[in-house]
Design an enzyme around this catalytic site. Structure first.
Site, PDB file in Angstrom:
ATOM      1  N   LYS A  84      42.910  27.671  49.219  1.00  8.43           N
ATOM      2  CA  LYS A  84      42.936  28.282  47.887  1.00  8.43           C
ATOM      3  C   LYS A  84      44.355  28.770  47.586  1.00  8.43           C
ATOM      4  O   LYS A  84      45.010  29.357  48.471  1.00  8.43           O
ATOM      5  CB  LYS A  84      41.942  29.444  47.856  1.00  8.43           C
ATOM      6  CG  LYS A  84      41.729  30.079  46.489  1.00  8.43           C
ATOM      7  CD  LYS A  84      40.657  31.177  46.565  1.00  8.43           C
ATOM      8  CE  LYS A  84      40.362  31.808  45.218  1.00  8.43           C
ATOM      9  NZ  LYS A  84      39.316  32.855  45.303  1.00  8.43           N
ATOM     10  N   SER A 159      35.574  32.324  41.930  1.00 10.97           N
ATOM     11  CA  SER A 159      36.885  31.828  41.569  1.00 10.97           C
ATOM     12  C   SER A 159      37.419  30.715  42.465  1.00 10.97           C
ATOM     13  O   SER A 159      38.336  30.006  42.080  1.00 10.97           O
ATOM     14  CB  SER A 159      37.879  32.976  41.567  1.00 10.97           C
ATOM     15  OG  SER A 159      38.025  33.504  42.887  1.00 10.97           O
ATOM     16  N   SER A 183      33.218  34.949  45.170  1.00 13.18           N
ATOM     17  CA  SER A 183      34.035  33.765  44.904  1.00 13.18           C
ATOM     18  C   SER A 183      34.022  32.677  45.962  1.00 13.18           C
ATOM     19  O   SER A 183      34.590  31.608  45.732  1.00 13.18           O
ATOM     20  CB  SER A 183      35.478  34.173  44.642  1.00 13.18           C
ATOM     21  OG  SER A 183      35.582  34.681  43.344  1.00 13.18           O
TER      22      SER A 183
HETATM   23  N1  GLN Z   1      33.443  36.614  39.765  1.00  8.98           N
HETATM   24  C1  GLN Z   1      33.912  37.851  40.310  1.00  8.98           C
HETATM   25  C2  GLN Z   1      35.055  38.362  39.464  1.00  8.98           C
HETATM   26  O1  GLN Z   1      35.336  37.774  38.496  1.00  8.98           O
HETATM   27  C3  GLN Z   1      34.285  37.678  41.733  1.00  8.98           C
HETATM   28  C4  GLN Z   1      35.606  37.081  41.931  1.00  8.98           C
HETATM   29  C5  GLN Z   1      35.976  36.947  43.370  1.00  8.98           C
HETATM   30  O2  GLN Z   1      35.137  37.078  44.254  1.00  8.98           O
HETATM   31  N2  GLN Z   1      37.266  36.739  43.606  1.00  8.98           N
HETATM   32  O3  GLN Z   1      35.676  39.324  39.775  1.00  8.98           O
END
Ligand code: GLN
Length: 494
Positions: A84, A159, A183
Protein backbone atom coordinates in the site's frame (compact mmCIF):
# COMPACT_ATOMS: atom_id res chain seq x y z
CA UNK A 1 -26.24 -19.40 -1.21
CA UNK A 2 -26.06 -19.98 -4.95
CA UNK A 3 -23.04 -21.93 -6.08
CA UNK A 4 -21.23 -20.03 -8.78
CA UNK A 5 -19.02 -21.72 -11.29
CA UNK A 6 -16.05 -19.58 -12.14
CA UNK A 7 -14.04 -21.10 -14.86
CA UNK A 8 -10.41 -20.62 -15.73
CA UNK A 9 -8.89 -17.27 -15.61
CA UNK A 10 -6.48 -19.05 -13.30
CA UNK A 11 -3.13 -17.64 -14.25
CA UNK A 12 -0.68 -20.31 -15.34
CA UNK A 13 1.61 -19.59 -12.40
CA UNK A 14 1.00 -20.54 -8.76
CA UNK A 15 -1.27 -17.78 -7.43
CA UNK A 16 -1.27 -18.43 -3.70
CA UNK A 17 1.65 -17.49 -1.50
CA UNK A 18 2.16 -21.00 -0.17
CA UNK A 19 2.07 -22.50 -3.70
CA UNK A 20 4.41 -19.82 -5.07
CA UNK A 21 6.85 -20.20 -2.19
CA UNK A 22 6.90 -23.98 -2.58
CA UNK A 23 7.24 -23.87 -6.38
CA UNK A 24 10.24 -21.56 -6.10
CA UNK A 25 11.84 -23.62 -3.34
CA UNK A 26 11.38 -26.77 -5.47
CA UNK A 27 12.81 -24.90 -8.48
CA UNK A 28 9.69 -25.57 -10.54
CA UNK A 29 9.75 -21.89 -11.41
CA UNK A 30 12.47 -19.30 -10.90
CA UNK A 31 11.87 -16.08 -8.99
CA UNK A 32 12.62 -14.08 -12.14
CA UNK A 33 10.15 -16.12 -14.20
CA UNK A 34 7.41 -15.72 -11.60
CA UNK A 35 8.10 -11.99 -11.23
CA UNK A 36 7.98 -11.54 -15.01
CA UNK A 37 4.71 -13.50 -15.20
CA UNK A 38 3.22 -11.18 -12.62
CA UNK A 39 4.56 -8.06 -14.35
CA UNK A 40 3.05 -9.25 -17.64
CA UNK A 41 -0.27 -9.83 -15.91
CA UNK A 42 -0.09 -6.34 -14.39
CA UNK A 43 0.46 -4.87 -17.85
CA UNK A 44 -2.52 -6.78 -19.21
CA UNK A 45 -4.98 -6.13 -16.38
CA UNK A 46 -4.05 -2.75 -14.95
CA UNK A 47 -5.91 -0.75 -17.61
CA UNK A 48 -9.19 -2.28 -16.38
CA UNK A 49 -8.38 -2.53 -12.63
CA UNK A 50 -6.01 0.31 -11.67
CA UNK A 51 -4.76 -1.35 -8.49
CA UNK A 52 -1.27 0.17 -8.63
CA UNK A 53 -0.02 3.74 -8.31
CA UNK A 54 3.47 2.70 -9.36
CA UNK A 55 5.06 -0.52 -10.55
CA UNK A 56 8.71 -0.92 -9.60
CA UNK A 57 9.70 -3.23 -12.45
CA UNK A 58 13.49 -2.85 -12.38
CA UNK A 59 13.67 -3.12 -8.61
CA UNK A 60 11.47 -6.25 -8.66
CA UNK A 61 13.50 -8.03 -11.33
CA UNK A 62 16.79 -7.14 -9.64
CA UNK A 63 15.49 -8.51 -6.32
CA UNK A 64 14.24 -11.69 -8.03
CA UNK A 65 17.63 -12.23 -9.73
CA UNK A 66 19.31 -12.15 -6.33
CA UNK A 67 16.93 -14.86 -5.12
CA UNK A 68 17.74 -17.06 -8.11
CA UNK A 69 21.46 -16.51 -7.55
CA UNK A 70 21.07 -17.66 -3.96
CA UNK A 71 22.00 -14.20 -2.63
CA UNK A 72 18.60 -13.60 -1.03
CA UNK A 73 16.68 -16.23 0.87
CA UNK A 74 14.04 -16.52 3.56
CA UNK A 75 10.49 -17.72 4.14
CA UNK A 76 9.08 -15.60 1.28
CA UNK A 77 12.00 -16.03 -1.13
CA UNK A 78 10.88 -15.02 -4.61
CA UNK A 79 7.24 -14.30 -3.72
CA UNK A 80 6.00 -11.16 -5.55
CA UNK A 81 3.93 -8.89 -3.31
CA UNK A 82 2.39 -5.41 -3.44
CA UNK A 83 2.57 -2.65 -0.84
CA UNK A 84 0.00 0.00 0.00
CA UNK A 85 1.37 3.39 -0.96
CA UNK A 86 1.25 4.77 2.57
CA UNK A 87 4.16 2.54 3.57
CA UNK A 88 7.54 4.18 3.06
CA UNK A 89 9.95 2.63 0.57
CA UNK A 90 13.38 3.87 -0.45
CA UNK A 91 12.63 2.66 -3.98
CA UNK A 92 9.96 4.50 -5.98
CA UNK A 93 7.69 7.12 -4.44
CA UNK A 94 5.42 7.06 -1.38
CA UNK A 95 2.43 9.22 -2.26
CA UNK A 96 -0.43 8.23 0.09
CA UNK A 97 -2.50 8.80 -3.08
CA UNK A 98 -2.23 12.52 -2.34
CA UNK A 99 -1.10 15.51 -4.40
CA UNK A 100 0.57 16.57 -1.17
CA UNK A 101 3.14 13.76 -1.46
CA UNK A 102 3.02 13.22 -5.23
CA UNK A 103 6.81 13.34 -5.57
CA UNK A 104 7.83 12.18 -2.11
CA UNK A 105 10.77 9.78 -2.01
CA UNK A 106 11.28 8.31 1.42
CA UNK A 107 14.82 8.27 2.81
CA UNK A 108 14.02 5.07 4.71
CA UNK A 109 11.97 1.87 4.42
CA UNK A 110 9.06 1.07 6.73
CA UNK A 111 10.02 -1.73 9.12
CA UNK A 112 7.46 -4.05 7.48
CA UNK A 113 9.01 -3.36 4.07
CA UNK A 114 12.46 -4.12 5.50
CA UNK A 115 11.13 -7.34 7.00
CA UNK A 116 9.56 -8.46 3.73
CA UNK A 117 12.85 -7.73 2.02
CA UNK A 118 14.80 -9.71 4.63
CA UNK A 119 12.35 -12.59 4.07
CA UNK A 120 13.19 -12.64 0.35
CA UNK A 121 9.91 -11.19 -0.97
CA UNK A 122 9.82 -9.26 -4.25
CA UNK A 123 7.99 -5.91 -4.20
CA UNK A 124 6.12 -5.38 -7.49
CA UNK A 125 4.88 -1.89 -6.70
CA UNK A 126 2.84 0.46 -4.57
CA UNK A 127 -0.93 0.19 -4.51
CA UNK A 128 -3.73 2.73 -4.66
CA UNK A 129 -5.66 3.89 -1.60
CA UNK A 130 -8.04 6.54 -0.42
CA UNK A 131 -5.95 9.66 0.17
CA UNK A 132 -4.07 9.20 3.46
CA UNK A 133 -6.18 6.04 4.00
CA UNK A 134 -9.34 8.06 4.59
CA UNK A 135 -12.24 6.31 2.93
CA UNK A 136 -13.96 3.00 2.25
CA UNK A 137 -13.93 2.79 -1.55
CA UNK A 138 -10.53 3.97 -2.86
CA UNK A 139 -12.45 6.69 -4.73
CA UNK A 140 -10.70 9.33 -2.59
CA UNK A 141 -7.36 8.68 -4.33
CA UNK A 142 -6.06 11.89 -5.91
CA UNK A 143 -4.86 9.90 -8.92
CA UNK A 144 -7.43 7.38 -10.14
CA UNK A 145 -10.13 4.97 -8.98
CA UNK A 146 -9.47 1.27 -8.53
CA UNK A 147 -12.05 -1.15 -9.88
CA UNK A 148 -13.30 -4.34 -8.27
CA UNK A 149 -11.98 -7.33 -10.25
CA UNK A 150 -15.33 -9.13 -9.78
CA UNK A 151 -17.28 -6.28 -11.39
CA UNK A 152 -15.33 -3.35 -12.75
CA UNK A 153 -18.30 -0.99 -12.36
CA UNK A 154 -17.93 -1.41 -8.58
CA UNK A 155 -15.49 -0.27 -5.91
CA UNK A 156 -12.93 -2.64 -4.39
CA UNK A 157 -13.60 -1.19 -0.93
CA UNK A 158 -11.05 0.88 0.90
CA UNK A 159 -8.93 2.38 1.94
CA UNK A 160 -6.52 -0.43 0.95
CA UNK A 161 -8.54 -1.08 -2.23
CA UNK A 162 -5.47 -1.26 -4.47
CA UNK A 163 -3.83 -4.03 -2.43
CA UNK A 164 -7.08 -6.02 -2.23
CA UNK A 165 -7.83 -5.64 -5.95
CA UNK A 166 -4.26 -6.66 -6.89
CA UNK A 167 -4.47 -9.90 -4.91
CA UNK A 168 -8.01 -10.66 -6.17
CA UNK A 169 -6.97 -10.00 -9.78
CA UNK A 170 -3.84 -12.11 -9.42
CA UNK A 171 -1.55 -9.15 -10.12
CA UNK A 172 0.16 -9.73 -6.76
CA UNK A 173 0.45 -12.97 -4.79
CA UNK A 174 -0.10 -11.21 -1.46
CA UNK A 175 -0.07 -7.62 -0.24
CA UNK A 176 0.22 -5.28 2.71
CA UNK A 177 -2.43 -2.80 3.75
CA UNK A 178 -3.18 -0.66 6.77
CA UNK A 179 -6.32 -0.76 8.86
CA UNK A 180 -7.46 2.19 10.99
CA UNK A 181 -11.19 1.42 10.97
CA UNK A 182 -11.53 -1.49 8.56
CA UNK A 183 -9.28 -0.66 5.63
CA UNK A 184 -7.87 -4.18 5.35
CA UNK A 185 -10.92 -6.25 6.29
CA UNK A 186 -13.56 -4.38 4.28
CA UNK A 187 -11.70 -4.39 0.92
CA UNK A 188 -10.75 -8.04 1.54
CA UNK A 189 -14.47 -8.84 1.93
CA UNK A 190 -15.49 -6.87 -1.15
CA UNK A 191 -12.77 -8.50 -3.26
CA UNK A 192 -13.24 -12.09 -2.04
CA UNK A 193 -9.89 -12.56 -0.30
CA UNK A 194 -8.49 -12.83 3.25
CA UNK A 195 -7.46 -9.70 5.16
CA UNK A 196 -6.12 -9.53 8.71
CA UNK A 197 -5.84 -6.59 11.10
CA UNK A 198 -3.44 -7.67 13.84
CA UNK A 199 -3.63 -6.67 17.50
CA UNK A 200 -2.54 -3.05 18.05
CA UNK A 201 1.21 -3.18 18.66
CA UNK A 202 1.74 -6.61 17.08
CA UNK A 203 3.22 -5.08 13.91
CA UNK A 204 5.51 -2.07 13.71
CA UNK A 205 4.02 1.18 12.44
CA UNK A 206 7.45 2.68 11.76
CA UNK A 207 7.32 4.03 8.21
CA UNK A 208 3.54 3.76 7.95
CA UNK A 209 2.41 7.30 7.19
CA UNK A 210 0.27 8.13 10.22
CA UNK A 211 -3.48 8.64 9.91
CA UNK A 212 -4.80 7.97 13.45
CA UNK A 213 -1.88 6.64 15.44
CA UNK A 214 -3.86 4.94 18.22
CA UNK A 215 -5.91 2.97 15.67
CA UNK A 216 -3.52 2.35 12.73
CA UNK A 217 -2.14 -1.14 12.22
CA UNK A 218 -0.39 -2.78 9.26
CA UNK A 219 -1.60 -6.18 8.11
CA UNK A 220 -1.63 -8.70 5.27
CA UNK A 221 -3.91 -9.63 2.38
CA UNK A 222 -3.76 -13.13 0.94
CA UNK A 223 -5.88 -15.51 -1.06
CA UNK A 224 -6.04 -17.93 1.85
CA UNK A 225 -5.75 -17.91 5.61
CA UNK A 226 -2.37 -19.64 5.33
CA UNK A 227 -1.15 -16.90 2.98
CA UNK A 228 -2.13 -14.24 5.52
CA UNK A 229 -0.49 -16.25 8.31
CA UNK A 230 2.74 -16.58 6.32
CA UNK A 231 2.83 -12.81 5.82
CA UNK A 232 2.10 -12.13 9.50
CA UNK A 233 4.95 -14.49 10.45
CA UNK A 234 7.31 -12.14 8.64
CA UNK A 235 5.96 -8.71 9.61
CA UNK A 236 5.04 -9.28 13.29
CA UNK A 237 7.32 -8.47 16.18
CA UNK A 238 8.80 -5.78 18.35
CA UNK A 239 10.50 -2.85 16.71
CA UNK A 240 12.72 -0.53 18.75
CA UNK A 241 11.72 2.22 16.29
CA UNK A 242 8.03 1.98 17.28
CA UNK A 243 7.46 2.43 20.99
CA UNK A 244 3.89 1.15 20.69
CA UNK A 245 5.04 -2.19 19.26
CA UNK A 246 5.08 -4.94 21.86
CA UNK A 247 7.77 -7.42 22.73
CA UNK A 248 5.49 -10.47 23.20
CA UNK A 249 7.04 -13.45 21.50
CA UNK A 250 5.90 -14.03 17.90
CA UNK A 251 4.48 -17.53 17.52
CA UNK A 252 4.66 -19.43 14.22
CA UNK A 253 1.20 -18.63 12.87
CA UNK A 254 1.44 -21.47 10.34
CA UNK A 255 2.39 -24.15 12.86
CA UNK A 256 -1.04 -25.38 14.04
CA UNK A 257 -3.10 -23.72 11.36
CA UNK A 258 -4.55 -26.95 10.02
CA UNK A 259 -5.41 -28.40 13.41
CA UNK A 260 -9.11 -27.67 14.00
CA UNK A 261 -10.00 -26.04 17.31
CA UNK A 262 -11.92 -28.25 19.73
CA UNK A 263 -14.86 -26.76 21.62
CA UNK A 264 -14.65 -23.46 19.75
CA UNK A 265 -17.21 -21.02 21.17
CA UNK A 266 -18.39 -18.47 18.61
CA UNK A 267 -20.09 -15.36 19.89
CA UNK A 268 -22.79 -13.83 17.71
CA UNK A 269 -23.81 -10.31 18.74
CA UNK A 270 -27.52 -9.71 19.14
CA UNK A 271 -27.46 -6.50 17.10
CA UNK A 272 -27.11 -8.50 13.90
CA UNK A 273 -29.43 -8.24 10.91
CA UNK A 274 -30.44 -4.59 11.09
CA UNK A 275 -29.76 -2.75 7.87
CA UNK A 276 -27.76 -5.57 6.37
CA UNK A 277 -28.04 -6.73 2.77
CA UNK A 278 -30.11 -9.93 2.44
CA UNK A 279 -27.34 -11.88 0.68
CA UNK A 280 -24.90 -10.87 3.42
CA UNK A 281 -27.35 -12.04 6.09
CA UNK A 282 -27.79 -15.37 4.33
CA UNK A 283 -24.03 -15.86 4.03
CA UNK A 284 -23.50 -15.09 7.73
CA UNK A 285 -26.26 -17.52 8.77
CA UNK A 286 -24.80 -20.19 6.50
CA UNK A 287 -21.35 -19.62 8.01
CA UNK A 288 -22.79 -20.03 11.51
CA UNK A 289 -24.39 -23.31 10.42
CA UNK A 290 -21.11 -24.47 8.91
CA UNK A 291 -19.29 -23.76 12.16
CA UNK A 292 -21.91 -25.76 14.06
CA UNK A 293 -21.32 -28.70 11.69
CA UNK A 294 -17.64 -28.36 12.49
CA UNK A 295 -18.38 -28.77 16.18
CA UNK A 296 -18.35 -25.16 17.32
CA UNK A 297 -20.95 -23.91 19.77
CA UNK A 298 -22.75 -20.64 19.18
CA UNK A 299 -23.34 -18.24 22.05
CA UNK A 300 -25.24 -14.98 21.95
CA UNK A 301 -23.15 -12.05 23.11
CA UNK A 302 -24.01 -8.46 23.90
CA UNK A 303 -21.98 -5.52 22.63
CA UNK A 304 -24.25 -2.80 23.97
CA UNK A 305 -21.97 0.09 22.97
CA UNK A 306 -21.11 -1.16 19.46
CA UNK A 307 -23.80 1.10 18.04
CA UNK A 308 -21.76 4.11 19.15
CA UNK A 309 -18.65 2.78 17.42
CA UNK A 310 -19.05 4.85 14.26
CA UNK A 311 -19.70 8.05 16.23
CA UNK A 312 -16.68 7.49 18.47
CA UNK A 313 -14.45 6.49 15.56
CA UNK A 314 -15.40 9.49 13.44
CA UNK A 315 -14.33 11.78 16.29
CA UNK A 316 -11.16 9.99 17.44
CA UNK A 317 -9.78 9.29 13.96
CA UNK A 318 -10.22 12.87 12.61
CA UNK A 319 -8.81 14.33 15.86
CA UNK A 320 -5.65 12.29 15.54
CA UNK A 321 -5.53 12.92 11.80
CA UNK A 322 -5.75 16.69 12.24
CA UNK A 323 -2.70 16.53 14.46
CA UNK A 324 -0.75 14.03 12.31
CA UNK A 325 -1.40 15.94 9.10
CA UNK A 326 -0.26 19.30 10.50
CA UNK A 327 3.25 18.50 9.26
CA UNK A 328 2.20 18.84 5.60
CA UNK A 329 2.53 22.58 5.27
CA UNK A 330 4.73 22.94 2.21
CA UNK A 331 7.74 23.71 4.40
CA UNK A 332 8.34 20.74 6.65
CA UNK A 333 6.75 18.30 4.23
CA UNK A 334 4.76 18.16 1.07
CA UNK A 335 3.46 20.21 -1.80
CA UNK A 336 4.24 23.94 -1.74
CA UNK A 337 2.04 26.39 -3.61
CA UNK A 338 3.50 28.30 -6.56
CA UNK A 339 1.01 31.12 -6.07
CA UNK A 340 2.32 34.43 -4.75
CA UNK A 341 1.85 34.71 -0.98
CA UNK A 342 2.16 37.58 1.48
CA UNK A 343 3.19 35.68 4.57
CA UNK A 344 3.93 32.25 5.98
CA UNK A 345 0.32 31.59 7.01
CA UNK A 346 -0.85 32.15 3.48
CA UNK A 347 1.87 29.84 2.24
CA UNK A 348 0.60 27.13 4.60
CA UNK A 349 -3.04 27.55 3.79
CA UNK A 350 -2.60 27.74 0.01
CA UNK A 351 -0.28 24.74 0.01
CA UNK A 352 -2.70 22.69 2.10
CA UNK A 353 -5.72 23.75 0.06
CA UNK A 354 -3.97 22.64 -3.13
CA UNK A 355 -2.37 19.51 -1.72
CA UNK A 356 -5.24 17.89 0.18
CA UNK A 357 -8.43 16.51 -1.35
CA UNK A 358 -11.95 17.15 -0.07
CA UNK A 359 -12.22 14.20 2.35
CA UNK A 360 -8.86 14.90 3.97
CA UNK A 361 -9.79 18.56 4.41
CA UNK A 362 -13.14 17.53 5.92
CA UNK A 363 -11.41 15.27 8.46
CA UNK A 364 -8.86 17.94 9.38
CA UNK A 365 -11.67 20.45 9.97
CA UNK A 366 -13.76 18.01 12.04
CA UNK A 367 -10.71 17.01 14.09
CA UNK A 368 -9.51 20.56 14.67
CA UNK A 369 -13.01 21.60 15.70
CA UNK A 370 -13.50 18.66 18.06
CA UNK A 371 -10.15 19.34 19.74
CA UNK A 372 -10.60 23.06 20.13
CA UNK A 373 -11.05 24.60 23.56
CA UNK A 374 -14.69 24.58 24.56
CA UNK A 375 -15.53 21.55 22.42
CA UNK A 376 -12.79 19.18 23.56
CA UNK A 377 -14.77 17.74 26.48
CA UNK A 378 -18.00 17.51 24.54
CA UNK A 379 -16.51 15.59 21.62
CA UNK A 380 -13.04 14.17 22.10
CA UNK A 381 -13.34 13.25 25.78
CA UNK A 382 -16.83 11.75 25.21
CA UNK A 383 -15.44 9.66 22.36
CA UNK A 384 -12.62 8.42 24.58
CA UNK A 385 -15.15 7.46 27.27
CA UNK A 386 -17.09 5.53 24.66
CA UNK A 387 -13.83 3.88 23.62
CA UNK A 388 -13.40 2.55 27.17
CA UNK A 389 -16.97 1.19 27.17
CA UNK A 390 -16.53 -0.52 23.81
CA UNK A 391 -13.35 -2.16 25.11
CA UNK A 392 -15.20 -3.34 28.21
CA UNK A 393 -17.99 -4.81 26.05
CA UNK A 394 -15.41 -6.95 24.25
CA UNK A 395 -13.76 -8.05 27.52
CA UNK A 396 -17.14 -9.17 28.82
CA UNK A 397 -18.06 -10.90 25.55
CA UNK A 398 -14.74 -12.78 25.40
CA UNK A 399 -15.44 -14.18 28.86
CA UNK A 400 -18.25 -16.14 27.18
CA UNK A 401 -16.77 -16.96 23.77
CA UNK A 402 -13.46 -17.41 21.96
CA UNK A 403 -14.21 -15.44 18.81
CA UNK A 404 -17.00 -13.15 17.66
CA UNK A 405 -18.51 -13.57 14.19
CA UNK A 406 -20.11 -10.70 12.24
CA UNK A 407 -20.44 -9.64 8.63
CA UNK A 408 -17.37 -7.68 7.56
CA UNK A 409 -19.40 -5.17 5.57
CA UNK A 410 -23.16 -4.58 5.62
CA UNK A 411 -23.25 -4.80 1.82
CA UNK A 412 -21.22 -6.32 -1.02
CA UNK A 413 -19.23 -4.03 -3.31
CA UNK A 414 -21.23 -0.93 -4.24
CA UNK A 415 -21.15 0.97 -7.53
CA UNK A 416 -18.42 3.49 -8.24
CA UNK A 417 -19.96 6.90 -7.51
CA UNK A 418 -22.85 5.47 -5.48
CA UNK A 419 -21.74 6.88 -2.13
CA UNK A 420 -18.91 9.23 -3.04
CA UNK A 421 -21.03 12.38 -2.69
CA UNK A 422 -22.51 11.33 0.66
CA UNK A 423 -19.79 11.11 3.34
CA UNK A 424 -22.18 9.85 6.01
CA UNK A 425 -23.38 6.93 3.86
CA UNK A 426 -19.72 6.11 3.23
CA UNK A 427 -18.90 6.23 6.98
CA UNK A 428 -21.71 3.74 7.77
CA UNK A 429 -19.99 1.11 5.64
CA UNK A 430 -17.52 0.74 8.54
CA UNK A 431 -20.16 -0.20 11.13
CA UNK A 432 -18.78 -3.71 11.75
CA UNK A 433 -15.09 -2.94 11.47
CA UNK A 434 -14.32 0.16 13.56
CA UNK A 435 -14.91 -1.32 17.03
CA UNK A 436 -12.01 -3.71 16.48
CA UNK A 437 -9.57 -0.80 16.07
CA UNK A 438 -11.18 1.12 18.92
CA UNK A 439 -10.55 -1.86 21.22
CA UNK A 440 -7.13 -2.71 19.72
CA UNK A 441 -8.11 -6.35 19.13
CA UNK A 442 -7.32 -8.47 16.04
CA UNK A 443 -9.86 -9.12 13.29
CA UNK A 444 -9.87 -11.16 10.11
CA UNK A 445 -12.16 -11.14 7.09
CA UNK A 446 -12.51 -14.25 4.98
CA UNK A 447 -14.54 -15.23 1.91
CA UNK A 448 -17.95 -16.65 2.86
CA UNK A 449 -20.07 -16.67 -0.25
CA UNK A 450 -21.38 -14.71 -3.20
CA UNK A 451 -24.42 -12.64 -4.00
CA UNK A 452 -27.15 -14.19 -6.12
CA UNK A 453 -27.15 -11.54 -8.86
CA UNK A 454 -26.13 -12.09 -12.49
CA UNK A 455 -22.68 -10.79 -11.62
CA UNK A 456 -21.88 -12.61 -8.36
CA UNK A 457 -20.06 -10.44 -5.83
CA UNK A 458 -17.98 -11.81 -2.97
CA UNK A 459 -19.21 -11.65 0.63
CA UNK A 460 -16.93 -11.72 3.68
CA UNK A 461 -17.36 -12.70 7.30
CA UNK A 462 -15.35 -11.16 10.10
CA UNK A 463 -13.93 -12.98 13.12
CA UNK A 464 -12.74 -10.94 16.10
CA UNK A 465 -10.67 -12.25 18.99
CA UNK A 466 -9.07 -10.98 22.21
CA UNK A 467 -5.70 -9.17 22.03
CA UNK A 468 -2.88 -11.41 20.76
CA UNK A 469 -5.29 -14.22 19.88
CA UNK A 470 -4.07 -14.28 16.24
CA UNK A 471 -3.05 -17.97 16.42
CA UNK A 472 -6.57 -18.96 17.47
CA UNK A 473 -8.25 -16.48 15.15
CA UNK A 474 -6.32 -17.81 12.16
CA UNK A 475 -7.08 -21.41 13.12
CA UNK A 476 -10.78 -20.64 13.52
CA UNK A 477 -10.71 -19.03 10.07
CA UNK A 478 -8.78 -21.94 8.56
CA UNK A 479 -11.38 -24.39 9.90
CA UNK A 480 -14.12 -22.64 7.96
CA UNK A 481 -11.95 -22.18 4.90
CA UNK A 482 -11.05 -25.86 4.65
CA UNK A 483 -14.75 -26.77 4.80
CA UNK A 484 -15.73 -24.37 2.00
CA UNK A 485 -14.44 -23.50 -1.45
CA UNK A 486 -15.17 -19.77 -1.71
CA UNK A 487 -11.46 -18.96 -1.58
CA UNK A 488 -10.82 -21.08 -4.68
CA UNK A 489 -13.04 -18.92 -6.92
CA UNK A 490 -11.43 -16.43 -9.25
CA UNK A 491 -13.01 -13.42 -10.96
CA UNK A 492 -13.59 -13.61 -14.71
CA UNK A 493 -11.14 -11.08 -16.00
CA UNK A 494 -10.59 -9.93 -19.56
N1 GLN B 1 -13.14 3.77 6.22
C1 GLN B 1 -12.54 4.23 7.44
C2 GLN B 1 -12.20 5.69 7.30
O1 GLN B 1 -12.53 6.25 6.33
C3 GLN B 1 -11.36 3.40 7.78
C4 GLN B 1 -10.15 3.76 7.03
C5 GLN B 1 -8.96 2.94 7.41
O2 GLN B 1 -9.09 1.91 8.07
N2 GLN B 1 -7.79 3.43 7.04
O3 GLN B 1 -11.61 6.28 8.14
Amino acid sequence: MRRVQHRPPMPDFPDTLIAARDAIAARQISAVELTKDLLARIEKLEPSIGAYLSVTTDHAIAQAKLVDEGKRSGPLAGVPVAIKDNLCTTFGTTTCASRMLENFRSPYDATVVRKLDDAGAIVLGKTNLDEFAMGSSTENSAFHVTRNPWDTSRVPGGSSGGSAAAVAAGTAIAALGSDTGGSIRQPAALCGIVGLKPTYGRVSRYGLVAFASSLDQVGPFGRTVADAAAMLNVIAGHDPKDSTSVSNEVPDYLADLDTPLKNLRIGVPRILEQGIDADVNRAVSAAIEKYKELGASIVEVDLPHAEYGIAAYYVIAPCEASSNLARYDGVHYGHRTREPVNDILELYSKSRAEGFGAEVQRRIMIGTYALSSGYYDAYYVSALRMRALIKRDFDQAFAKCDVILTPTSPTPAFKIGEKSTDPLAMYLVDVFTVTCNIAGIPGISLPAGFTAGPTPLPIGIQLLGPVFSEPMLLRAAAMYESATDWHTRRPKLV
